[in-house]
Motif scaffolding. Structure first.
Motif, PDB file in Angstrom:
ATOM      1  N   ALA A 216       0.823  -1.218   0.000  1.00 24.59           N
ATOM      2  CA  ALA A 216       0.000   0.000   0.000  1.00 24.59           C
ATOM      3  C   ALA A 216       0.854   1.264   0.000  1.00 24.59           C
ATOM      4  N   SER A 217       2.049   1.182   0.567  1.00 27.17           N
ATOM      5  CA  SER A 217       2.918   2.367   0.615  1.00 27.17           C
ATOM      6  C   SER A 217       3.359   2.808  -0.778  1.00 27.17           C
ATOM      7  N   LEU A 218       3.191   1.949  -1.773  1.00 31.04           N
ATOM      8  CA  LEU A 218       3.598   2.284  -3.137  1.00 31.04           C
ATOM      9  C   LEU A 218       2.539   3.090  -3.881  1.00 31.04           C
ATOM     10  N   MET A 219       1.379   3.325  -3.265  1.00 34.06           N
ATOM     11  CA  MET A 219       0.387   4.168  -3.922  1.00 34.06           C
ATOM     12  C   MET A 219       0.934   5.577  -4.075  1.00 34.06           C
ATOM     13  N   ALA A 220       0.792   6.152  -5.269  1.00 37.81           N
ATOM     14  CA  ALA A 220       1.233   7.521  -5.509  1.00 37.81           C
ATOM     15  C   ALA A 220       0.258   8.494  -4.855  1.00 37.81           C
ATOM     16  N   HIS A 221       0.731   9.723  -4.673  1.00 36.20           N
ATOM     17  CA  HIS A 221      -0.104  10.737  -4.019  1.00 36.20           C
ATOM     18  C   HIS A 221      -0.863  11.585  -5.019  1.00 36.20           C
ATOM     19  N   ASP A 222      -2.076  11.953  -4.647  1.00 33.16           N
ATOM     20  CA  ASP A 222      -2.822  13.016  -5.306  1.00 33.16           C
ATOM     21  C   ASP A 222      -3.793  13.577  -4.274  1.00 33.16           C
ATOM     22  N   TYR A 255      -1.919  11.675   0.783  1.00 39.24           N
ATOM     23  CA  TYR A 255      -1.030  11.539   1.936  1.00 39.24           C
ATOM     24  C   TYR A 255      -1.326  12.552   3.031  1.00 39.24           C
ATOM     25  N   THR A 256      -2.123  13.556   2.730  1.00 39.75           N
ATOM     26  CA  THR A 256      -2.421  14.589   3.719  1.00 39.75           C
ATOM     27  C   THR A 256      -3.931  14.730   3.858  1.00 39.75           C
ATOM     28  N   SER A 257      -4.399  15.800   4.483  1.00 36.93           N
ATOM     29  CA  SER A 257      -5.835  15.973   4.723  1.00 36.93           C
ATOM     30  C   SER A 257      -6.476  16.788   3.613  1.00 36.93           C
ATOM     31  N   SER A 258      -7.639  16.352   3.166  1.00 39.16           N
ATOM     32  CA  SER A 258      -8.376  17.080   2.134  1.00 39.16           C
ATOM     33  C   SER A 258      -9.048  18.326   2.695  1.00 39.16           C
ATOM     34  N   LEU A 259      -9.068  18.492   4.013  1.00 42.86           N
ATOM     35  CA  LEU A 259      -9.728  19.638   4.636  1.00 42.86           C
ATOM     36  C   LEU A 259      -8.758  20.781   4.908  1.00 42.86           C
ATOM     37  N   LEU A 260      -7.587  20.728   4.296  1.00 41.54           N
ATOM     38  CA  LEU A 260      -6.598  21.799   4.438  1.00 41.54           C
ATOM     39  C   LEU A 260      -6.495  22.577   3.132  1.00 41.54           C
ATOM     40  N   GLY A 261      -6.049  23.825   3.232  1.00 34.13           N
ATOM     41  CA  GLY A 261      -5.813  24.622   2.043  1.00 34.13           C
ATOM     42  C   GLY A 261      -4.548  24.169   1.332  1.00 34.13           C
ATOM     43  N   THR A 262      -4.359  24.653   0.094  1.00 32.92           N
ATOM     44  CA  THR A 262      -3.231  24.207  -0.727  1.00 32.92           C
ATOM     45  C   THR A 262      -1.884  24.444  -0.057  1.00 32.92           C
ATOM     46  N   THR A 264      -1.042  24.715   3.061  1.00 30.21           N
ATOM     47  CA  THR A 264      -0.825  23.841   4.221  1.00 30.21           C
ATOM     48  C   THR A 264      -0.599  22.400   3.785  1.00 30.21           C
ATOM     49  N   ARG A 265      -1.371  21.951   2.788  1.00 26.80           N
ATOM     50  CA  ARG A 265      -1.178  20.583   2.283  1.00 26.80           C
ATOM     51  C   ARG A 265       0.228  20.415   1.709  1.00 26.80           C
ATOM     52  N   ARG A 266       0.641  21.365   0.888  1.00 27.74           N
ATOM     53  CA  ARG A 266       1.940  21.251   0.215  1.00 27.74           C
ATOM     54  C   ARG A 266       3.088  21.344   1.216  1.00 27.74           C
ATOM     55  N   LYS A 267       2.933  22.177   2.250  1.00 29.36           N
ATOM     56  CA  LYS A 267       3.969  22.268   3.291  1.00 29.36           C
ATOM     57  C   LYS A 267       4.101  20.942   4.033  1.00 29.36           C
ATOM     58  N   HIS A 268       2.975  20.329   4.357  1.00 31.62           N
ATOM     59  CA  HIS A 268       2.993  19.027   5.047  1.00 31.62           C
ATOM     60  C   HIS A 268       3.697  17.978   4.202  1.00 31.62           C
ATOM     61  N   LEU A 269       3.416  17.959   2.916  1.00 33.41           N
ATOM     62  CA  LEU A 269       4.030  16.977   2.016  1.00 33.41           C
ATOM     63  C   LEU A 269       5.512  17.275   1.813  1.00 33.41           C
ATOM     64  N   ARG A 270       5.852  18.542   1.739  1.00 30.90           N
ATOM     65  CA  ARG A 270       7.251  18.929   1.550  1.00 30.90           C
ATOM     66  C   ARG A 270       8.101  18.540   2.762  1.00 30.90           C
ATOM     67  N   GLU A 276       7.224  18.014  -3.747  1.00 30.75           N
ATOM     68  CA  GLU A 276       6.329  19.132  -4.026  1.00 30.75           C
ATOM     69  C   GLU A 276       5.136  18.622  -4.820  1.00 30.75           C
ATOM     70  N   CYS A 277       3.941  18.766  -4.265  1.00 29.37           N
ATOM     71  CA  CYS A 277       2.748  18.303  -4.971  1.00 29.37           C
ATOM     72  C   CYS A 277       2.357  19.315  -6.041  1.00 29.37           C
ATOM     73  N   GLU A 278       2.078  18.806  -7.232  1.00 33.42           N
ATOM     74  CA  GLU A 278       1.639  19.656  -8.338  1.00 33.42           C
ATOM     75  C   GLU A 278       0.377  19.070  -8.981  1.00 33.42           C
ATOM     76  N   CYS A 279      -0.491  18.509  -8.152  1.00 32.98           N
ATOM     77  CA  CYS A 279      -1.722  17.899  -8.658  1.00 32.98           C
ATOM     78  C   CYS A 279      -2.681  18.991  -9.143  1.00 32.98           C
ATOM     79  N   SER A 280      -3.785  18.575  -9.761  1.00 33.99           N
ATOM     80  CA  SER A 280      -4.737  19.530 -10.333  1.00 33.99           C
ATOM     81  C   SER A 280      -5.328  20.448  -9.277  1.00 33.99           C
ATOM     82  N   LEU A 281      -5.543  19.946  -8.058  1.00 35.37           N
ATOM     83  CA  LEU A 281      -6.100  20.775  -6.987  1.00 35.37           C
ATOM     84  C   LEU A 281      -5.089  21.825  -6.545  1.00 35.37           C
ATOM     85  N   CYS A 282      -3.814  21.438  -6.442  1.00 34.86           N
ATOM     86  CA  CYS A 282      -2.777  22.362  -5.996  1.00 34.86           C
ATOM     87  C   CYS A 282      -2.455  23.414  -7.061  1.00 34.86           C
TER      88      CYS A 282
END
Length: 527
Positions: A216-222, A255-262, A264-270, A276-282
């Motif tokens: 499961a750890s091999l799932m990519a993030h979005d 990998y992070t919470s969907s209830l956070l702003g962009t 905060t999410r990107r800082k947590h992932l970084r 650095e997340c560059e998904c469509s939402l970010c």
């Protein structure tokens, strides 16, 4: 689809391990997968508490224990394992191995007054012991991403040395060799990057656990995942498709919470996952229409302001511009940060049980923030908790029921954007919406404000909400809070269906009476 051998049937995997420049190694769909379909089930390599915990946790079942007094012989009431092991450690779980038990028994005199320290290093210790017990599994663990170079000589590296490695050495749980230091730094990196946060058995509040799962750890993030994860009391993880996944598509997990702003999410992932997340939402300044980071434009008072470059490392820094989606006016990121800092202080200072105070603050903040702003969501969650208690009381106020219904609808509509498809939060929100809808409908009918036909329509709407909620909540293990909620929802749906049937009977009687009355009236006219 299944492959048949001479003596058995082997199920075909719905995923495969692929590699790309963007994701590295990741899971890819090996066939088309429908929403709600199981992609994989996996048991953990190891589970333990977070290293900052100050709780007493059973080594075997990982349930909370009362604080253990010095010299007290205490055993877990659930699994019968002693906190520091002993001759009667016969009912061991798969988490508490014989090797681990032997290490703890051999150091019992040293560990007696340091149980919490042992608990905090239990997870890296469990991985360390696999080095000797299961070399093949150890090799698979070592192949997992640790980002060791990015961590070296940072505050995280120093914290790991002080609070994990030095503690384990002081407790004589590991040897003194220098090579051990590097190996444990790698193991802690693997844990930080790859583990899933878990709830303890029974859904106990206030205790945070982590579990390591190889596949499961091999799932990519979005940030907009296409999977839904559940974990039962034995820590078996199940990955469901939350959306249709086509063959060849990446299997994604947030990998992070969907209830956070962009930001905060990107800082947590970084800081926690080293990318650095560059998904469509970010990438979208207005987060695909969810506006979870947007503030109201002070110029036109109609549009909302989002960062011109949402992928910048610090969107609140000097020289960073935020632009209105209507009038195109720009303001500086530092002004946005100041607004958010003030908002956080106001939310922190309000009493969670003060309905009037929460409602007043919500109205005040709505003049500055979008209704879906992540700080507004945190305030709304507090209000929904208070409203739920009121609505569950014998005679709830009509205005409270309506506010709860409206607020849940707002939050659900936002979740439809950031958590499309099957979602635990959406399942809970749908359940929360049905109760005020039923109560308001029954009260309106009792006050003769609506007809029995309108009552039927509203009750059927509530029933459809419950049914939709159950399509999500029934995936949850029965012993979890959501699984128990699903059981309650089934009971309430049965009662609601009976209520609807009774009202329809009334409708039939009323229709018959009306028909007979009209017929009688026509007969009188003929005479």
């Amino acid at each position: 689809m299944e492959k048949r051998t001479k003596n058995s049937v082997i199920p075909t995997l719905k995923y495969k391990v692929a590699r790309s420049e963007k994701f590295g190694r990741y899971l890819q769909a090996a066939k088309n997968v429908a929403p709600g379909e199981v992609i994989l089930r996996e048991k953990p390599v190891a589970v333990g508490s977070m290293t900052t915990s100050k709780d007493y946790v059973c080594f075997a079942c990982l349930r909370l224990l009362p604080k253990i007094k010095k010299g007290t012989q205490y055993r877990c009431s659930k699994c019968n394992v002693a906190p520091l092991c002993g001759p009667a450690c016969e009912e061991q779980s798969k988490q508490h191995t014989s090797d681990e038990c032997e290490v703890l028994k051999n150091n019992k005199d040293l560990l007696t007054d340091k149980i919490v320290d042992v608990i905090n290093v239990l997870l890296p210790l469990r991985l360390w012991l696999l080095k000797y017990k299961n070399p093949e599994l150890w090799e698979r663990i070592q192949s997992m991403e640790a980002h060791i170079d990015e961590r070296r000589n940072t505050s995280v590296w120093k914290d790991t040395e002080e609070n994990v490695i030095n503690v384990m050495r002081a407790l004589r749980l590991i040897p003194e060799e220098d090579a051990t230091t590097e190996c444990l730094q790698q193991l802690c990196g693997i844990l930080d990057v790859n583990t899933f946060e878990l709830r303890p058995p029974g859904g106990q509040d206030g205790l945070r656990l982590r579990g390591l799962y190889i596949e499961a750890s091999l799932m990519a993030h979005d940030c907009r995942t296409n999977t839904h994860l559940t974990v039962d009391d034995n820590f078996q993880l199940t990955v469901y498709a939350s959306l249709p996944i086509n063959e060849g598509d990446a299997i994604l997990f947030n990998y992070t919470s969907s209830l956070l702003g962009t930001a905060t999410r990107r800082k947590h992932l970084r800081e926690g996952k080293y990318f650095e997340c560059e998904c469509s939402l970010c990438r979208d300044p207005y987060e695909m229409g969810s506006y979870m980071s947007s503030i109201l434009c002070t110029r036109c008072r109609e549009g909302f302001i989002g960062p011109e470059n949402p992928l910048t490392i610090n969107p609140y820094g000097r020289g960073i511009k935020w632009q209105c989606d209507k009038c195109k006016r720009s303001i500086g990121g530092r002004l946005v940060r100041a607004t958010l800092d003030i908002t956080r202080t106001l939310i922190d200072n309000v009493d969670d049980g003060d309905v009037k105070g929460l409602e007043t603050l919500l109205a005040k903040l709505s003049r500055s923030l979008h209704q879906n702003h992540f700080l507004m969501l945190s305030l709304k969650q507090k209000l929904v908790n208070v409203y739920t208690k009121e609505v569950s009381s014998p005679n709830p106020q009509k205005k409270v029921m309506q506010r709860m219904l409206d607020m849940c609808k707002e939050m659900y509509n936002m979740l439809e954007i950031v958590e499309p498809g099957i979602s635990r939060l959406k399942g809970i929100m749908l359940y929360e919406m049905h109760l005020p809808l039923v109560l308001l409908a029954n009260r309106a009918y009792a006050a003769r404000e609506i007809s029995s036909m309108e009552l039927t329509s509203r009750l059927e709407e509530a029933g459809s909400l419950l049914k939709k909620s159950l399509t999500m909540l029934l995936l949850e293990p029965t012993e979890t809070p959501e699984g128990k909620l699903a059981k309650r929802a089934l009971q309430e749906l049965k009662a609601l269906n009976q209520n609807i049937a009774d009202v329809k009977t009334i409708n039939t009687i009323e229709d018959t009476r009306a028909h007979n009355k009209r017929k009688s009236h026509r007969n009188k006219l003929k005479k």
